[in-house]
Design an enzyme around this catalytic site. Structure first.
Site, short mmCIF file in Angstrom:
data_model
loop_
_atom_site.label_atom_id
_atom_site.label_comp_id
_atom_site.label_asym_id
_atom_site.label_seq_id
_atom_site.Cartn_x
_atom_site.Cartn_y
_atom_site.Cartn_z
N GLN A 191 0.86 -1.20 0.00
CA GLN A 191 0.00 0.00 0.00
C GLN A 191 0.89 1.24 0.00
O GLN A 191 1.89 1.29 0.70
CB GLN A 191 -0.86 -0.05 1.26
CG GLN A 191 -1.05 1.24 2.02
CD GLN A 191 -2.04 2.14 1.34
OE1 GLN A 191 -2.99 1.67 0.73
NE2 GLN A 191 -1.83 3.43 1.42
N THR A 192 0.53 2.24 -0.77
CA THR A 192 1.31 3.47 -0.70
C THR A 192 0.50 4.70 -1.07
O THR A 192 -0.50 4.62 -1.78
CB THR A 192 2.57 3.38 -1.60
OG1 THR A 192 3.37 4.54 -1.40
CG2 THR A 192 2.20 3.26 -3.08
N ARG A 193 0.94 5.83 -0.52
CA ARG A 193 0.42 7.13 -0.96
C ARG A 193 1.61 8.05 -1.20
O ARG A 193 1.50 9.26 -1.15
CB ARG A 193 -0.55 7.71 0.07
CG ARG A 193 0.03 7.85 1.46
CD ARG A 193 -1.01 8.20 2.47
NE ARG A 193 -0.57 7.94 3.82
CZ ARG A 193 -0.05 8.85 4.64
NH1 ARG A 193 0.07 10.09 4.27
NH2 ARG A 193 0.34 8.52 5.85
N HIS A 197 10.87 5.63 -2.45
CA HIS A 197 12.30 5.87 -2.18
C HIS A 197 12.97 4.52 -1.96
O HIS A 197 12.33 3.46 -2.08
CB HIS A 197 12.49 6.86 -1.04
CG HIS A 197 11.89 6.49 0.28
ND1 HIS A 197 12.04 5.26 0.85
CD2 HIS A 197 11.11 7.20 1.14
CE1 HIS A 197 11.42 5.22 2.01
NE2 HIS A 197 10.82 6.39 2.20
N HIS A 200 11.32 2.02 0.46
CA HIS A 200 10.16 1.30 -0.09
C HIS A 200 10.62 0.16 -0.99
O HIS A 200 10.11 -0.96 -0.91
CB HIS A 200 9.27 2.26 -0.90
CG HIS A 200 8.73 3.40 -0.11
ND1 HIS A 200 8.77 4.70 -0.56
CD2 HIS A 200 8.14 3.46 1.11
CE1 HIS A 200 8.23 5.50 0.33
NE2 HIS A 200 7.85 4.77 1.35
N GLY A 285 4.23 -1.32 7.02
CA GLY A 285 5.45 -0.56 7.27
C GLY A 285 5.41 0.19 8.59
O GLY A 285 4.51 0.01 9.42
N ARG A 286 6.40 1.03 8.75
CA ARG A 286 6.50 1.88 9.93
C ARG A 286 5.40 2.95 9.88
O ARG A 286 5.17 3.53 8.83
CB ARG A 286 7.88 2.54 9.94
CG ARG A 286 8.17 3.37 11.17
CD ARG A 286 9.50 4.07 11.02
NE ARG A 286 9.79 4.87 12.18
CZ ARG A 286 9.28 6.09 12.39
NH1 ARG A 286 8.47 6.63 11.51
NH2 ARG A 286 9.57 6.76 13.48
N ASP A 287 4.72 3.18 10.97
CA ASP A 287 3.67 4.20 11.07
C ASP A 287 2.69 4.09 9.90
O ASP A 287 2.34 5.09 9.27
CB ASP A 287 4.29 5.60 11.12
CG ASP A 287 3.28 6.64 11.63
OD1 ASP A 287 2.29 6.25 12.28
OD2 ASP A 287 3.48 7.84 11.34
N ALA A 289 -0.24 4.18 7.58
CA ALA A 289 -1.46 5.02 7.51
C ALA A 289 -1.52 6.05 8.62
O ALA A 289 -2.59 6.56 8.96
CB ALA A 289 -2.72 4.16 7.52
#
Lengths: 382, 67
Positions: A191-193, A197, A200, A285-287, A289
């Site tokens: 998932q990404t917004r 980098h 990721h 991932g870290r934090d 959402a």
């Protein structure tokens, strides 16, 4: 094998053929409610099965269960309330059991059977979903702007509104067919917004080492000011995949879905949605959402422990950084060296450099990706 | 909720299932068994799609360069 839909059945509330023609005529004759683009996106996710097993906007019993227990009334995990808000004067004369037409931009989008109209407490909602009532939280601010009543009931989608990303958006039934065609049995979803980098890229490739395929699934929809624009994210990922990924192991497709910034709860929601797209694994991932300092960096990981019946395997991969001594991307778990040798990847620093038209250092971002981003006059949501 | 039926399994397996359900955080043995069977089911289960629609989807996926 491609994962089973959440709740056991992939919902399809898209009306086609002669029935669609008949219902479109009916939509012009029955009471109507105009809805925002964000609610249109919810409708699309329900109708196309991304929100399976939901068949409509939540009725009160499910809403309260989701709010307090993070499950639907039948115990199926569900963490983000999908609700339709209305003002009392929009539903004057309407009662439970009535059909209404949902309009967007003066066009009928869907029909809905009103199963229930009920009130809600936005502060309690915010506290439970976002763990705060601070209006500086974008999710809380959105909640406070919403209308006073909620309508629950099944929907039937009549028209997908025009979408400038139609050539990059696939719905669950399409990705399921695609994964089977590719012969993938295990699929990790990312998932990404954000634009990609090196951190990721590291976590995606770490997941790919033991799954057949990778679904890169950026959100297309409402995002807060300062986030990267949708088209920038898509172009940046295309550049990354072109230069740094084997062609047959990655699928890039956009997901029309609203961002809530609800941290741990939304991480579970994101996993459920990807399960509906057929993914068997979900990278957390870290934090995840998160926004600001409202959630602990690995709080979402802990919440997954409460959902042994989620039906999708979370992959907890720590934040990656570059280590001079290791000579590559590593994590706390794989690198024994100290901060002196570690070059952290700062999203804020990358953003600041890109804003000035500068290419970030290669340990932070691939130059091919950075070049694509700085070609945009303004890559950020205003 | 769908209708429930009873099945018989050996006591040994049942005891293992009780332990597994507790360890994995399932509310009951029934929930554990339903979950495991669903996990092992054919992946197309739960999808209602005609051959014709599937072909249309494949055509779209080819047009978009996915396959």
């Amino acid at each position: 094998m491609v994962n089973r839909p959440h709740g056991g059945r992939l919902v399809n509330r898209v009306v086609k053929g002669r029935r669609k023609e008949a219902l479109l005529e009916e939509a012009l004759e029955i009471p109507r409610i105009s809805i925002s683009y964000e609610r249109v996106i919810d409708l699309l996710d329900i109708a196309h099965g991304a929100f399976s097993p939901l068949e409509g906007f939540l009725v009160q019993e499910d809403y309260l269960h989701v709010l307090h227990d993070m499950r639907l009334h039948d115990d199926t995990p569900w963490t983000i309330p999908i609700i339709l808000d209305v003002d009392p004067d929009e539903i004057v004369g309407l009662k439970e059991g009535d059909d209404i037409a949902l309009f967007y931009d003066d066009k009928p989008i869907a029909l809905m059977k009103i199963e229930e109209v009920y009130g809600w407490d936005k502060k309690i909602h915010s506290q439970l979903v976002y763990k705060t009532t601070d209006v500086n939280h974008p999710g809380v601010a959105k909640t406070m702007e919403r209308k006073e009543l909620l309508i629950g009931g099944r929907i039937d989608l009549l028209n997908d509104p025009p979408n400038r990303f139609s050539d990059i958006v696939l719905w669950p039934i399409e990705t399921r067919v695609l994964f089977r065609e590719k012969g993938w049995r295990t699929i990790a979803a990312f998932q990404t917004r954000n634009v990609p980098h090196r951190g990721h890229e590291y976590v995606q490739k770490a997941a790919l080492t033991f799954t057949d395929g990778l679904l890169i699934h950026p959100l297309l929809g409402w995002k807060k000011k300062g986030d990267y624009k949708d088209e920038v994210i898509i172009r940046a990922y295309k550049a990354l995949i072109e230069h740094y990924y084997p062609k047959n192991v990655v699928v890039l497709t956009g997901l029309m879905m609203n961002m809530h910034y609800a941290g741990p709860r939304e991480a579970i929601h994101h996993a459920i949605v990807r399960k509906n797209f057929g993914a068997t694994h979900f990278i957390v991932g870290r934090d995840h959402a998160g926004v600001g300092n409202y959630y602990g960096p690995y709080e979402a990981w802990e919440l997954f422990n409460e959902f042994p019946d989620l039906g999708i395997t979370p992959l907890f991969i720590r934040e990656a950084f570059y280590c001079r001594k290791c000579g590559g991307m590593v994590t706390e778990k794989t690198c024994p060296h100290t901060d002196q040798d570690r070059l952290k990847i700062s999203g804020t620093r990358i953003r600041a450099m890109l804003r000035k038209g500068e290419i970030p250092p290669e340990h932070m971002m691939r130059p091919e990706v950075a070049k694509v981003i700085i070609e945009f006059e303004n890559p950020f949501v205003e | 909720m769908s209708e429930k039926i009873k099945i018989e399994i050996s006591k040994e397996v049942y005891e293992k299932a009780v332990k597994l359900a507790e360890e994995a955080g399932f509310p009951s043995v029934e929930a554990l068994i339903e979950f495991l069977i669903e996990e092992a089911s054919e992946s197309t289960e739960g999808e209602e799609i005609s051959k014709e629609d599937e072909e249309k989807i494949k055509e779209r996926l080819r047009d978009l360069g996915y396959i």
